[in-house]
Design an enzyme around this catalytic site. Sequence first.
Site, mmCIF file in Angstrom:
data_model
loop_
_atom_site.group_PDB
_atom_site.id
_atom_site.type_symbol
_atom_site.label_atom_id
_atom_site.label_comp_id
_atom_site.label_asym_id
_atom_site.label_seq_id
_atom_site.Cartn_x
_atom_site.Cartn_y
_atom_site.Cartn_z
ATOM 1 N N ARG A 112 7.755 -11.038 -43.699
ATOM 2 C CA ARG A 112 8.996 -11.461 -43.444
ATOM 3 C C ARG A 112 8.689 -12.894 -42.292
ATOM 4 O O ARG A 112 8.106 -13.069 -41.825
ATOM 5 C CB ARG A 112 9.215 -10.182 -42.398
ATOM 6 C CG ARG A 112 10.085 -10.544 -41.446
ATOM 7 C CD ARG A 112 10.603 -9.575 -40.651
ATOM 8 N NE ARG A 112 10.893 -8.397 -41.863
ATOM 9 C CZ ARG A 112 11.801 -6.830 -41.525
ATOM 10 N NH1 ARG A 112 11.862 -6.936 -39.790
ATOM 11 N NH2 ARG A 112 12.668 -6.306 -42.467
ATOM 12 N N HIS A 139 17.365 -10.187 -47.678
ATOM 13 C CA HIS A 139 16.922 -9.062 -47.680
ATOM 14 C C HIS A 139 17.191 -8.214 -48.418
ATOM 15 O O HIS A 139 17.777 -7.180 -48.700
ATOM 16 C CB HIS A 139 17.484 -8.355 -45.810
ATOM 17 C CG HIS A 139 16.305 -7.341 -45.379
ATOM 18 N ND1 HIS A 139 15.380 -7.280 -46.072
ATOM 19 C CD2 HIS A 139 16.691 -6.473 -44.292
ATOM 20 C CE1 HIS A 139 14.925 -6.330 -45.462
ATOM 21 N NE2 HIS A 139 15.326 -5.229 -44.190
ATOM 22 N N GLN A 142 15.007 -4.489 -48.968
ATOM 23 C CA GLN A 142 16.653 -2.995 -47.859
ATOM 24 C C GLN A 142 18.110 -3.101 -49.032
ATOM 25 O O GLN A 142 18.359 -1.921 -49.002
ATOM 26 C CB GLN A 142 17.428 -4.244 -46.948
ATOM 27 C CG GLN A 142 18.582 -3.028 -46.223
ATOM 28 C CD GLN A 142 17.898 -2.001 -45.492
ATOM 29 O OE1 GLN A 142 17.158 -2.110 -44.981
ATOM 30 N NE2 GLN A 142 18.048 -0.652 -45.809
ATOM 31 N N ASP A 228 25.856 -4.714 -39.877
ATOM 32 C CA ASP A 228 24.808 -4.704 -39.248
ATOM 33 C C ASP A 228 24.783 -5.345 -38.299
ATOM 34 O O ASP A 228 25.970 -5.285 -37.380
ATOM 35 C CB ASP A 228 23.919 -6.419 -40.496
ATOM 36 C CG ASP A 228 22.800 -6.174 -40.573
ATOM 37 O OD1 ASP A 228 21.799 -5.470 -39.445
ATOM 38 O OD2 ASP A 228 21.896 -7.181 -40.202
ATOM 39 N N CYS A 268 21.230 -1.007 -42.144
ATOM 40 C CA CYS A 268 19.854 -1.001 -42.310
ATOM 41 C C CYS A 268 18.945 -1.095 -41.711
ATOM 42 O O CYS A 268 17.678 -0.729 -41.598
ATOM 43 C CB CYS A 268 19.843 -2.373 -43.033
ATOM 44 S SG CYS A 268 20.351 -3.935 -41.566
ATOM 45 N N ARG A 296 13.505 2.814 -48.677
ATOM 46 C CA ARG A 296 12.751 1.996 -48.695
ATOM 47 C C ARG A 296 11.022 2.248 -49.215
ATOM 48 O O ARG A 296 10.842 1.316 -50.481
ATOM 49 C CB ARG A 296 13.116 1.402 -46.938
ATOM 50 C CG ARG A 296 13.937 0.700 -46.431
ATOM 51 C CD ARG A 296 14.254 -0.925 -47.168
ATOM 52 N NE ARG A 296 13.822 -2.121 -47.049
ATOM 53 C CZ ARG A 296 13.124 -2.866 -46.027
ATOM 54 N NH1 ARG A 296 13.430 -1.747 -44.750
ATOM 55 N NH2 ARG A 296 12.351 -3.596 -46.199
HETATM 56 N N1 NVA Z 1 19.850 -9.042 -39.936
HETATM 57 C C1 NVA Z 1 19.448 -8.503 -39.230
HETATM 58 C C2 NVA Z 1 18.427 -7.104 -40.248
HETATM 59 C C3 NVA Z 1 17.760 -6.447 -39.450
HETATM 60 C C4 NVA Z 1 16.905 -5.404 -40.324
HETATM 61 C C5 NVA Z 1 18.266 -9.094 -39.274
HETATM 62 O O1 NVA Z 1 18.067 -10.228 -39.682
HETATM 63 O O2 NVA Z 1 17.487 -9.027 -37.426
HETATM 64 N N1 CP Z 2 16.233 -2.270 -42.139
HETATM 65 C C1 CP Z 2 15.076 -3.149 -41.754
HETATM 66 O O1 CP Z 2 14.536 -3.934 -42.254
HETATM 67 O O2 CP Z 2 14.113 -2.675 -40.387
HETATM 68 P P1 CP Z 2 12.656 -3.105 -39.780
HETATM 69 O O3 CP Z 2 13.221 -4.196 -38.814
HETATM 70 O O4 CP Z 2 12.403 -1.872 -38.770
HETATM 71 O O5 CP Z 2 11.810 -3.567 -40.409
#
Ligand code: NVA
Ligand code: CP
Length: 313
Positions: A112, A139, A142, A228, A268, A296
């Site tokens: 990540r 992502h 997800q 989101d 998500c 997930r």
């Molecule tokens: N769009 C959000 C998704 C979090 C799971 C982010 O990138 O923070």
């Molecule tokens: N939806 C998702 O990826 O959650 P986290 O940021 O908690 O991993």
Amino acid sequence: MKPMKPGPGLMKHFLQIKDLRAEEYTYLFERAKIIKTRFKNYERYQPLADRTLAMIFEKASTRTRVSFEAGMYQMGGSVVHLTTGDTHLGRAEPIEDTARVISRMVDLVMIRTYEQAKIELFAAHSRVPVINGLTNEYHPCQILADIFTFIEHRGSIQGKVVAWVGDGNNMANTWLQAAEVMGFEVHISTPSGYEVDPQVAGITDRSCYRVFDHPMAACEGAHLVTTDVWTSMGYEAENEERRKAFVDWCVDEEMMAVARPDALFMHCLPAHRGEEVTAEVIDGPQSVVWDEAENRMHVQKALMEYLLLGRIG
Ligand code: NVA
Ligand code: CP
């Protein structure tokens, strides 16, 4: 038939949705269903005994960490959890060197991070498959879970309409790629200045999505309404500006009322009730967000099995 062992020519990464073909997704969703059923029946299934997953987090996570870590242990493997702060990644060791070293010791890597270019560079120097656990652009894990959840509740997503209300962010981009690969349509409404860029989304077929100025119009007749956070990780400095720009992009009961009567709501998570979605919607009868979060783990177990062992049976 014995499971196929990965070889140099067979190694696959999962960095974005386009990395796999429609038929591979069909297979993955079938496997996820089998793996989930075994889990629910407390049946031990450990095809990844002696395999190790390294997880590198440069951003916060609850679901991604728990789902990968629990999933890997359940499949008999083990996990190494790394963050920027406790590795040399945060001290400017080149990504290429980190990839070369880590991939000599583990069987699979989940990352990540910020720019997609970083994960692409890591993968280019990795001896083992790399999975995108979220970047600024995509992502994909997800969206795997979201589509699996849709299939569980409503059957095939092919030909269906998914309404996206909110930021043209990593989730929106990934929905567009999935629509192109799996054959459905995204109706998208974002505030001005936060539109998706088809080039960043990595799509070539413009017919897989339609843009609407008004979020209600995007929701009309949709089979699934999804949104989101207004401010994704890494964009916190824009928070105040975004709160003003996104004020009309809150999924509420009025928006759900113009979607199909059997429309699902997904998010998500983490969610901010009263910002991108009302409590009535996310905690209401059309919301499947808890199944979505749980799934997930099941889809990622299927993904890890596939990347390490190939097709089973
Ligand atoms: N769009 C959000 C998704 C979090 C799971 C982010 O990138 O923070
Ligand atoms: N939806 C998702 O990826 O959650 P986290 O940021 O908690 O991993």
